[in-house]
Design an enzyme around this catalytic site. Structure first.
Site, PDB file in Angstrom:
ATOM      1  N   HIS A  85       0.552  -1.564  -0.016  1.00  0.00           N
ATOM      2  CA  HIS A  85       0.025   0.200  -0.257  1.00  0.00           C
ATOM      3  C   HIS A  85       0.759   1.374   0.317  1.00  0.00           C
ATOM      4  O   HIS A  85       1.086   2.328  -0.543  1.00  0.00           O
ATOM      5  CB  HIS A  85      -1.243   0.089   1.627  1.00  0.00           C
ATOM      6  N   TYR A  95     -10.235   4.209   3.128  1.00  0.00           N
ATOM      7  CA  TYR A  95     -10.047   3.503   3.730  1.00  0.00           C
ATOM      8  C   TYR A  95     -11.880   3.760   4.118  1.00  0.00           C
ATOM      9  O   TYR A  95     -12.599   1.992   3.378  1.00  0.00           O
ATOM     10  CB  TYR A  95      -9.393   3.281   5.295  1.00  0.00           C
ATOM     11  N   GLU A 137       0.891   1.992   8.031  1.00  0.00           N
ATOM     12  CA  GLU A 137       1.459   2.986   6.732  1.00  0.00           C
ATOM     13  C   GLU A 137       1.823   4.079   7.317  1.00  0.00           C
ATOM     14  O   GLU A 137       2.378   4.293   6.017  1.00  0.00           O
ATOM     15  CB  GLU A 137       0.104   2.936   5.652  1.00  0.00           C
ATOM     16  N   TYR A 190      11.311  -4.357  -3.574  1.00  0.00           N
ATOM     17  CA  TYR A 190      10.938  -4.246  -4.644  1.00  0.00           C
ATOM     18  C   TYR A 190      10.449  -1.983  -5.202  1.00  0.00           C
ATOM     19  O   TYR A 190      10.857  -1.882  -3.989  1.00  0.00           O
ATOM     20  CB  TYR A 190       9.304  -4.608  -5.290  1.00  0.00           C
ATOM     21  N   TYR A 208       8.332  -3.938  -9.407  1.00  0.00           N
ATOM     22  CA  TYR A 208       9.216  -4.797  -9.592  1.00  0.00           C
ATOM     23  C   TYR A 208      10.653  -4.751  -8.681  1.00  0.00           C
ATOM     24  O   TYR A 208      10.848  -3.948  -8.118  1.00  0.00           O
ATOM     25  CB  TYR A 208      10.289  -4.367 -10.411  1.00  0.00           C
ATOM     26  N   SER A 209      10.853  -6.298  -8.613  1.00  0.00           N
ATOM     27  CA  SER A 209      12.054  -6.171  -7.633  1.00  0.00           C
ATOM     28  C   SER A 209      13.597  -6.038  -7.868  1.00  0.00           C
ATOM     29  O   SER A 209      13.550  -5.516  -9.196  1.00  0.00           O
ATOM     30  CB  SER A 209      12.075  -7.586  -7.185  1.00  0.00           C
ATOM     31  N   GLY A 278      11.205 -14.876 -11.313  1.00  0.00           N
ATOM     32  CA  GLY A 278      12.379 -14.791  -9.789  1.00  0.00           C
ATOM     33  C   GLY A 278      13.160 -14.667  -9.205  1.00  0.00           C
ATOM     34  O   GLY A 278      13.817 -15.063  -7.986  1.00  0.00           O
ATOM     35  N   LEU A 279      14.464 -14.871  -9.926  1.00  0.00           N
ATOM     36  CA  LEU A 279      15.383 -15.032  -9.934  1.00  0.00           C
ATOM     37  C   LEU A 279      16.362 -13.378  -9.461  1.00  0.00           C
ATOM     38  O   LEU A 279      16.875 -12.971  -8.779  1.00  0.00           O
ATOM     39  CB  LEU A 279      16.441 -15.083 -10.649  1.00  0.00           C
ATOM     40  N   PRO A 281      15.427 -11.023  -6.865  1.00  0.00           N
ATOM     41  CA  PRO A 281      15.713 -11.029  -6.090  1.00  0.00           C
ATOM     42  C   PRO A 281      16.838 -11.786  -5.198  1.00  0.00           C
ATOM     43  O   PRO A 281      17.194 -10.976  -4.069  1.00  0.00           O
ATOM     44  CB  PRO A 281      13.896 -10.607  -4.967  1.00  0.00           C
ATOM     45  N   PHE A 398       4.684 -12.600  -6.397  1.00  0.00           N
ATOM     46  CA  PHE A 398       4.535 -11.287  -7.525  1.00  0.00           C
ATOM     47  C   PHE A 398       3.859 -11.374  -7.786  1.00  0.00           C
ATOM     48  O   PHE A 398       2.871 -12.375  -8.375  1.00  0.00           O
ATOM     49  CB  PHE A 398       5.659 -11.946  -8.898  1.00  0.00           C
TER      50      PHE A 398
END
Length: 413
Positions: A85, A95, A137, A190, A208-209, A278-279, A281, A398
């Site tokens: 968030h 909210y 947050e 990310y 994106y990581s 997934g590689l 991070p 992801f």
């Protein structure tokens, strides 16, 4: 604090949520975007069409109801969602909109079964849960802005370098347009990226990581081009980045976020397992370990369809040649003739428990994994079967969080 009567009513609705949860959340999102279309600027439209976002929300609501009498037990999940968030720019004033829409969706789906006491209890419970999110947050927003090199909201970055990593993955090296410092981050985190895509009615934000170690004068993201497949539309943002974003172009970024991070104080061996993109991070973690803890044993395991789509292979193997404590292993689902000729992989097929045991000396290690959901379910199943303690198992979805407790389905894509 919630009243005891409210807690009992909420807990009584758990079976109903288990049965109708996704139907309720689908109705919720339909109402939300119909009545408040401006929120389409925040959400990933593809995840809506594929049903991942409604499913994730249904799981979160179910968990909240199940643990309503001990909300502190779901605080880790709250923090995970709060990171997303904060990265997306969700604000406290949104909210109440969400709460009112959720109550309407519950009433629409359950009909007369959604009695006034049930709706009142859920209104009270939502208010308490929302206050927790807003508080967490708010702290994250403040921390992101106050840290050295930090900032509030979106900041302009320039593509300093664009580098093709494989047939489907490209890296983008991003530097701030204002020339100032950039916030540090933990390997595994990310950033949210907001490109300005011509002709689009709504903005599109993707997370994106970061794929390099912290401490550099740039952020690097490595993006897989999501092509249309099996009725799934191509990825708007990934396709735009690959085909239309060039060096010198501008992207808007929020400060790094995320709770899937490498524990740098743990000195035991670390096992990094990835599938496909997934590689990203995992490479950030690997680079960090190579730079800051070269004596720590690292086992890097990557699954790909074949060598054509295997990104950063040369970089990873190069690190292994420099660091005796690093071993790398590759598993190809459908190797090409060239892959076979070069002996580019250890195993053909999928990563399974016998293979893991053959390359990981023992299970007294920290395990991190990331990749497509079926891949992660398979890895999680294997680690459970091996008896790896849950505290030593770390993973990242992801997109919207899902469940890894479903039956394992192997995948190396």
């Amino acid at each position: 604090m919630l009243r005891e009567s409210t807690i009992q009513i909420i807990k009584s609705t758990v079976p109903v949520l288990e049965l109708h949860g996704t139907e309720i959340t689908k109705r919720f999102y339909h109402l939300l975007f119909t009545n408040h279309p401006q929120l389409l600027n925040v959400f990933n439209h593809a995840n809506q069409k594929q049903g991942r976002q409604p499913e994730a929300l249904a799981n979160a609501i179910y968990a909240a109801a199940l643990h309503i009498d001990k909300l502190e037990s779901i605080l880790p999940v709250v923090k995970q969602i709060a990171h997303k968030h904060r990265s997306l720019g969700i604000q406290a004033e949104q909210y109440p909109i969400v709460g009112n829409t959720l109550l309407t969706a519950i009433k629409d789906v359950l009909g007369d079964a959604a009695t006034e006491p049930i709706l009142a209890a859920w209104a009270e419970a939502y208010g308490v849960i929302a206050d927790v999110f807003i508080s967490v947050e708010a702290e994250m927003y403040d921390e992101a802005e106050r840290q050295q090199g930090g900032w509030k909201g979106f900041r302009m970055f320039r593509v300093d370098r664009k580098q093709k990593e494989s047939e489907v993955i490209t890296s983008f090296y991003l530097v701030p347009v204002d020339g100032g410092a950039i916030a540090d981050f933990e390997p595994g985190q990310y950033v949210s990226v907001k490109p300005e895509i011509p002709g689009e009615t709504y903005t599109h934000i993707r997370q994106y990581s970061l794929s390099d170690a912290p401490g550099k004068p740039y952020y690097r993201i490595s993006v897989k081009r999501e092509d249309a497949l099996d009725g799934r539309p191509e990825g708007k943002v990934s396709s735009y980045l690959h085909r239309h974003t060039e060096e010198g172009d501008i992207l808007w970024l929020t400060a790094p976020a995320g709770d899937f991070v490498l524990n740098r104080t743990d000195r035991r061996p670390v096992v990094l397992i990835s599938g496909g993109v997934g590689l990203t991070p995992m490479v950030s973690m690997l680079n960090t370990l190579a730079e800051t803890a070269p004596d720590r044993q690292v086992i890097f395991i990557h699954a790909a369809l074949n060598g054509e789509v295997h990104a950063m292979r040369e970089h990873v193997t190069g690190l292994a040649q420099k660091h005796a404590q690093l071993s790398v292993h590759f598993c190809y689902q459908q190797p090409t003739d060239g892959d076979r000729l070069l002996q580019a992989f250890d195993k053909e097929g999928y990563i399974d428990l016998p293979y893991l045991k053959s390359v990981v000396p023992n299970k007294d290690a920290s395990f991190y994994f990331c990749g497509p959901v079926p891949f992660m379910r398979s890895i999680n199943h294997a680690l459970k079967e091996w008896g790896v303690p849950a505290a030593d198992v770390h993973y990242e979805f992801f997109g919207p969080a899902g469940s890894l407790d479903e039956p394992a389905v192997a995948s190396g894509k």
